[in-house]
Design an enzyme around this catalytic site. Structure first.
Site, short mmCIF file in Angstrom:
data_model
loop_
_atom_site.label_atom_id
_atom_site.label_comp_id
_atom_site.label_asym_id
_atom_site.label_seq_id
_atom_site.Cartn_x
_atom_site.Cartn_y
_atom_site.Cartn_z
N GLU A 62 0.82 -1.22 0.00
CA GLU A 62 0.00 0.00 0.00
C GLU A 62 0.85 1.26 0.00
O GLU A 62 0.59 2.21 -0.75
CB GLU A 62 -0.97 0.01 1.18
CG GLU A 62 -2.16 -0.93 1.04
CD GLU A 62 -1.84 -2.38 1.36
OE1 GLU A 62 -0.68 -2.66 1.76
OE2 GLU A 62 -2.73 -3.23 1.20
N HIS A 131 -11.41 -4.54 9.41
CA HIS A 131 -11.96 -4.33 8.07
C HIS A 131 -13.15 -3.38 8.04
O HIS A 131 -13.74 -3.20 6.98
CB HIS A 131 -12.47 -5.66 7.49
CG HIS A 131 -11.43 -6.53 6.86
ND1 HIS A 131 -10.53 -7.26 7.57
CD2 HIS A 131 -11.15 -6.79 5.56
CE1 HIS A 131 -9.76 -7.96 6.75
NE2 HIS A 131 -10.12 -7.68 5.52
#
Ligand SMILES: Cc1ncc(C[n+]2csc(CCOP(=O)(O)OP(=O)(O)O)c2C)c(N)n1
Lengths: 331, 337
Positions: A62, A131
């Site tokens: 990322e 999440h």
């Protein structure tokens, strides 16, 4: 495409496709955007159309690929970077906050970073504490980036197009519970610009300000409250940075009350900022203290009943409004 | 792991194991396989929710490595960790109940499939941020070293995690500080839909570890005996103070990444080929060919495993959900605790 149903997911895909057709500098970069078709299937099929040079599957890196997107924007490209979820975007927070947000200013306005960083956000799918969080406000805190949270199919479609033409870094939040929402034939007029808050339903008794995945809940709460003769004005922020304070203040000056619904945790929330802004600017027209319905300050738990207990729900919103109005009538 | 390793090495490095132990390994793998096949069913019945990542096809890795560990050693897993939890000795009851979101689950139901924790078993999750557990494992190994404990920390992760900065930072720190840690890379060839070939410039993961100075090599992750043997040798080194090691286990996941995966990125043929060399079928064939596993013995093992799983499901079904009034439990330590 008249009368055809379009889902939020398809609306995003259309915007990406259109931008890529119109401008060769636009490309999509992210984990599993190509061969897999996107973790929320937004980019499904695009790699067949545009090939792997423009729909670029990245490794799990990322910080690396967001930084590379920023660099590519500096180099004259128009990257769309997809991060699977806001939780994972924290690995790239350094690149976004220390580079994307600062370089224009730090360089004395020499360098432009036209990048759109899209990511899913929010709870509702029982994905537990790594999440499901709503961290939009972490980004909305930072000058130098724009932060958008489209809540409707039309906004998904046209705000993304507008973001892709903007010369600034734009963080684009897609709430996971919206992807399957659909609407008939959204028109460009449904999305006047990407910066203004929109009154989704006008009302007289209270201004309910919200954004993203909480909009459908707010509208449902307003519907239920209408049955009890409470008229709610629902305002969809759409842009979390910059904030369209004019629309909010106008509404509060009319209704004299404010409720903010925000899936972020209460402490340090965007809801807190909105309450402060209203207190500072509309104090003399308020009939009641500004109130908030936010998430409980707990990492999102897995089981459905606890996940629901943490996040804002229609019932909580309705009760918050009734509580405020009853309190006023009693005193 | 209670049955610590029974491997012996002869001079020519051929492995001999006693048959009882090999059957134990077989049963461990079968327990995981059948348990997860049931999980898939329960998912379609919506008893299990959220993301469910199955370990089917990769059982030899967890089962093999766990044999090299002692109860006081620690284990870190990923979101694909049911197999590790079971191989580590967590009861199926606790794991199943966790996936049902019940209070009797290993994490009180708060974590679900991706977040199984059990400190009593030194099982530290259950981490759903890819590569997120590697620095934690390094830190636990550092704590062990600082406290003069001779324990091993075993840290499992997929080959996808290797592209993250944490992998590189962790390996460097582990070697720099000469920590007692075993990194286990479960190389199943895909990170979701991203094949190794499009994610790594150097596709031999163990070479990356070697470049940081770790002892590292690759083994057939479909061969539980080979995995156990390699892990045992590395744990021996680590306990001797010789520093961190990395074991790359080449394996394959037979199912999709999660229950949502349409698997557009690979051929059904490829999957079938790998299935035919799966860890369980391979060991079963070997046992049968050598006359070590009679049909009735196999069906007895299957029955025992089925009973254990059915009991776990019944246990999970009957367990309670957490009271909503306890929502804030475990956000901070209790006062005075
Ligand atoms: C930091 C981060 N980025 C992305 C994801 C989404 N994601 C979950 S698992 C996965 C693939 C990981 O592959 P690998 O490490 O090889 O392990 P495997 O799933 O194959 O066991 C991805 C992209 C995540 N959980 N965390």
């Amino acid at each position: 495409m008249n009368e055809q149903q379009l889902s939020y997911r398809e609306a995003l895909r259309l915007a990406i496709e259109e931008a890529m057709n119109a401008d060769e500098r636009v490309f999509l970069l992210g984990e599993d955007v190509g061969n897999y078709g996107g973790c929320y299937a937004v980019s499904k099929g695009l790699s067949e159309t545009f090939g792997p040079d423009r729909i670029v599957d990245t490794p799990l890196s990322e910080s690396g690929f967001v930084g590379a997107g920023i660099g590519a924007a500096i180099g004259g490209m128009r990257p769309i970077v997809e991060i699977m979820t806001v939780n994972f975007s924290l690995l790239a927070l350094d690149q976004i906050v220390n580079n994307a947000a600062t370089i224009r200013h730090m360089s004395g306005n020499q360098i432009s970073i036209p990048i759109v960083i899209r990511m899913a956000t929010g709870a509702g799918k029982q994905l537990a504490a790594q999440h499901s969080h709503s961290l939009e406000n972490w980004y909305a805190h930072v000058p130098g980036i724009k932060v958008l949270a489209p809540a409707t199919v039309a906004d998904a479609r046209y705000m993304l197009s507008m973001a892709l033409k903007d010369p600034n870094p734009v963080i684009f939040f897609e709430h996971v519970m919206l992807y399957n929402e659909s609407d008939i034939n959204p028109a460009p007029e449904d999305c006047p610009d990407m910066h203004s808050a929109l009154v989704r339903q006008s009302g007289e008794d209270i201004s309910l300000v919200t954004y993203g995945g909480s909009l459908p809940k707010a509208l449902e709460a307003a519907r239920q409250l209408a049955q009890q003769d409470v008229s709610v004005e629902v305002i969809d922020l759409r842009s979390l940075r910059p904030l369209d304070t004019k629309t909010i203040f106008e509404s509060v000056n009319k209704t004299h009350r404010l409720l903010v619904v925000d899936e972020g945790w209460r402490t340090g929330s965007l809801a807190g900022e909105l309450c402060a802004l209203v207190a500072e600017n509309c104090f003399w027209s308020l009939d009641a203290p500004p109130i908030r319905v936010c998430s409980e300050e707990v990492p999102i738990p897995y089981p459905k009943h606890l996940e629901d207990a943490v996040t804002p729900q229609v019932e909580k919103i309705v009760n918050a409004v009734l509580g405020l109005l009853n309190k006023e009538t009693v005193s | 792991m209670s049955q610590s390793t029974k491997i012996m090495h002869t001079e020519n490095n051929k492995i001999h194991m006693d048959i009882a132990h090999i059957k134990f390994l077989f049963k461990q793998m079968l327990r995981i396989r059948r348990f997860e096949e049931k999980c898939a069913e329960l998912y379609t019945q919506e008893k299990i929710r959220g993301f469910l990542h199955l370990y089917i096809g990769e059982e030899a890795v967890a089962v093999g490595v766990m044999q090299a560990l002692k109860p006081e050693d620690a284990v870190f897993g990923t979101y694909r960790e049911h197999g590790h939890a079971i191989a580590r000795g967590l009861s199926m009851n606790k794991v199943m109940s966790e996936m049902f979101g019940k209070i009797t689950g290993s994490s009180r139901g708060r974590g679900g499939s991706m977040h199984i924790f059990d400190v009593e078993k030194q099982f530290y999750g259950g981490n759903a941020i890819v590569a997120g557990a590697l620095p934690l494992a390094v830190g636990l190994a550092l704590a062990n070293k600082m406290q003069n404990k001779n324990n091993v920390v075993a840290c499992f992760f997929g080959e996808g995690a290797v592209a993250e900065g944490e992998f590189h930072e962790s390996l460097n720190l582990a070697k720099l500080w000469q920590l007692p840690i075993l990194f286990v890379c479960e190389n199943n060839g895909y990170a979701m839909g991203t094949a190794l070939a499009i994610s790594e410039s150097q596709q031999h993961i163990f070479r990356k570890a070697q470049s940081y100075g770790l002892a590292a090599h690759a083994v057939d992750g479909m061969n539980v005996v080979e995995v156990e043997s390699a892990a045992s040798q590395y744990c021996h080194r680590i306990r001797n103070g010789e520093g961190p090691c990395l074991l790359e286990c080449n394996t394959y996941r037979f199912r999709g990444h999660s229950m949502f995966d349409t698997q557009l990125y690979r051929d059904a043929d490829e999957v079938e080929q790998w299935k035919s060399k799966g860890p369980i079928i391979k060991l079963k064939r070997w046992l049968e060919a050598n006359g070590k596993l009679a049909a009735d013995e196999l069906s007895q093992i299957e029955d025992e495993v089925a009973d254990e799983i059915n009991q776990a499901i019944a246990f999970a079904e009957q367990s309670e959900l957490e009271d909503v009034r306890d929502l804030y439990l475990g956000v901070y330590a209790e006062e005075n605790s």
